[in-house]
Design an enzyme around this catalytic site. Structure first.
Site, PDB file in Angstrom:
ATOM      1  N   HIS A 183      37.046 -24.505   2.872  1.00 22.27           N
ATOM      2  CA  HIS A 183      36.244 -23.287   3.568  1.00 22.27           C
ATOM      3  C   HIS A 183      34.307 -23.254   3.776  1.00 22.27           C
ATOM      4  CE1 HIS A 183      34.052 -18.628   3.680  1.00 22.27           C
ATOM      5  NE2 HIS A 183      33.267 -19.582   3.118  1.00 22.27           N
ATOM      6  N   GLU A 184      34.350 -23.796   2.184  1.00 20.71           N
ATOM      7  CA  GLU A 184      33.388 -24.323   1.761  1.00 20.71           C
ATOM      8  C   GLU A 184      32.573 -26.333   2.747  1.00 20.71           C
ATOM      9  OE1 GLU A 184      30.444 -23.029   0.723  1.00 20.71           O
ATOM     10  OE2 GLU A 184      31.435 -21.062   0.797  1.00 20.71           O
ATOM     11  N   HIS A 187      31.222 -25.033   6.363  1.00 19.62           N
ATOM     12  CA  HIS A 187      29.867 -24.681   6.642  1.00 19.62           C
ATOM     13  C   HIS A 187      29.671 -25.893   6.594  1.00 19.62           C
ATOM     14  CE1 HIS A 187      30.144 -20.054   5.996  1.00 19.62           C
ATOM     15  NE2 HIS A 187      30.608 -20.850   4.565  1.00 19.62           N
ATOM     16  N   TYR A 198      22.547 -17.244  10.517  1.00 18.27           N
ATOM     17  CA  TYR A 198      23.664 -17.292   9.209  1.00 18.27           C
ATOM     18  C   TYR A 198      22.962 -15.090   9.241  1.00 18.27           C
ATOM     19  CZ  TYR A 198      25.700 -16.481   5.273  1.00 18.27           C
ATOM     20  OH  TYR A 198      27.172 -16.878   4.064  1.00 18.27           O
ATOM     21  N   GLU A 207      31.171 -17.158   8.438  1.00 17.78           N
ATOM     22  CA  GLU A 207      31.842 -16.985   7.055  1.00 17.78           C
ATOM     23  C   GLU A 207      33.112 -16.643   7.798  1.00 17.78           C
ATOM     24  OE1 GLU A 207      31.937 -16.550   3.773  1.00 17.78           O
ATOM     25  OE2 GLU A 207      29.586 -17.558   4.532  1.00 17.78           O
ATOM     26  N   ASP A 280      23.098  -8.839   2.001  1.00 17.72           N
ATOM     27  CA  ASP A 280      24.126  -9.742   2.100  1.00 17.72           C
ATOM     28  C   ASP A 280      24.108 -10.337   3.785  1.00 17.72           C
ATOM     29  OD1 ASP A 280      26.337 -12.168   1.938  1.00 17.72           O
ATOM     30  OD2 ASP A 280      27.607 -10.113   2.763  1.00 17.72           O
ATOM     31  N   HIS A 285      29.432 -11.311   4.670  1.00 18.29           N
ATOM     32  CA  HIS A 285      30.958 -11.633   3.794  1.00 18.29           C
ATOM     33  C   HIS A 285      31.577  -9.841   4.075  1.00 18.29           C
ATOM     34  CE1 HIS A 285      28.673 -14.613   2.188  1.00 18.29           C
ATOM     35  NE2 HIS A 285      29.929 -14.863   1.837  1.00 18.29           N
TER      36      HIS A 285
END
Length: 366
Positions: A183-184, A187, A198, A207, A280, A285
């Site tokens: 996942h990271e 990015h 974002y 995301e 957020d 998210h």
């Protein structure tokens, strides 16, 4: 040039490329709920520190990607170049190098899991899409483990992966889930391709894309077909006493956890539950559950290995250059339908993709 010199050179170049402003695999609403409701003082304090560090890391901004991308030299395209460093519970990056590419395992399982997770993500993108590391130019993959004191997160900071150890009460070590690493690092893929803004729906897509390919990294590593996958993000991160199974569920957004300390999973699965939020970055998210569920529906309808056709369609959109950085759900959905038709024709794949977006309420049924 030594491995450490290569990493330092790439780090200097990457520092001039815009870093995403995401806050890590654990979203702020979970940490904020812990600060407000956790009975354990140490857990509350760990959450407060984690939120402060997340805010600090979101302040990174620099050059536009095309100008900076041209600065990157090409390196090995078919093997990863990994370096794992140990921060020894400080916040002084990058930490001390403890394992480099090709070196044997060490006594620290956290180091070895980080090393293996970087490799699993590199192998996935190379095998599935012929992508050479996250920038498609052989970018070395660096990571720092044991970051901070009981840090409840893991994140890509624009040039390296950073892993906290968790508070030991609610969160386990953040290297335990390979999909978190996938996942990271995705990015980073987004950073070097679509660079989705974002905030708002484009941020939720940012995301969601990371959840999609993070899940596919795990499915590829396990050899799972779409019908055998758990479609969970962060399974294994939550400690045994937590009432939950993961951070997010793509199969059933809103069902990943229901715990007094963490709260109840607030993700919507369809546009009927879309959250208008000022926090957020506009609920990135939360509302990512909607495109997450659309991908799950498309992948399971198409069948087989999800990275082969459904994943290929999403990858084509993410890296094809035709999607705006400010794209909303409707624009992204239309792009995936068009990509399915371009690659596979107006057949089962395109119908499955369109119907998935219809089911989550992004495309209306004609």
């Amino acid at each position: 040039m030594t491995q450490s010199e290569i990493s330092a050179t790439f780090g200097e170049v990457i520092s001039r490329i815009p870093a995403p402003v995401h806050c890590g695999i654990v979203p702020p609403h979970i940490l904020e709920h812990l600060v407000a409701h956790a009975e354990d003082l140490a857990v509350r304090e760990a959450a407060e520190r984690s939120l402060a560090l997340d805010a600090l890391h979101r302040e990174q901004r620099v050059l536009p990607p095309p100008a900076a991308r041209a600065l990157l030299p090409e390196r090995s395209l078919t093997t990863p170049q990994r370096t794992v460093s140990d921060d020894h519970h400080t916040e002084r990056l990058p930490g001390r190098t403890v394992r480099t590419e090709g070196a044997p395992p060490v006594a620290d399982r956290t180091v070895d899991r980080a090393y293996d997770g970087l490799g699993a993500t590199f192998d996935f993108y190379l095998a599935a899409y012929r992508r050479h590391s996250i920038d498609d130019r052989g970018l070395p993959l660096d990571a720092t483990v044991h970051y901070g004191q009981k840090y409840d997160n893991a994140f890509w900071n624009g040039s390296r992966m950073i892993f906290g150890d968790g508070d030991g009460v609610l969160f386990n070590d953040f290297t335990v889930s390979v999909d978190v690493i996938g996942h990271e690092l995705t990015h980073g893929v987004t950073q070097f391709s679509a660079n989705l803004d974002y905030q708002g729906q484009s941020g939720a897509l940012n995301e969601s894309v990371s959840d999609v390919f993070g899940s596919l990294v795990k499915q590829y590593a396990l050899g799972q077909t779409a019908d055998r996958a758990d479609w969970l993000i962060g399974a294994g991160l939550l400690a045994p006493q937590v009432q939950g199974i993961a951070l997010r569920s793509m199969r059933a957004p809103g069902t990943a956890y229901d715990d007094p300390s963490l709260g109840t999973d607030p993700q919507p699965a369809t546009m009927a539950g879309y959250v208008d939020s000022s926090g957020d970055n506009g609920g990135v998210h939360l509302n990512s559950g909607i495109p997450n569920h659309a991908f799950y529906l498309a992948a399971t309808a198409i069948g087989g290995y999800a990275w082969e056709r459904a994943g290929q369609i999403w990858y084509d959109v993410l890296t094809g250059g035709g999607i705006a950085a400010s794209a909303d759900f409707a624009e992204f959905a239309a792009a995936t339908v068009a990509a399915a038709e371009t690659r596979y024709g107006a057949g089962a794949e395109a119908r499955a993709v369109r119907e998935a977006w219809v089911q989550v309420g992004v495309i209306t049924q004609n």
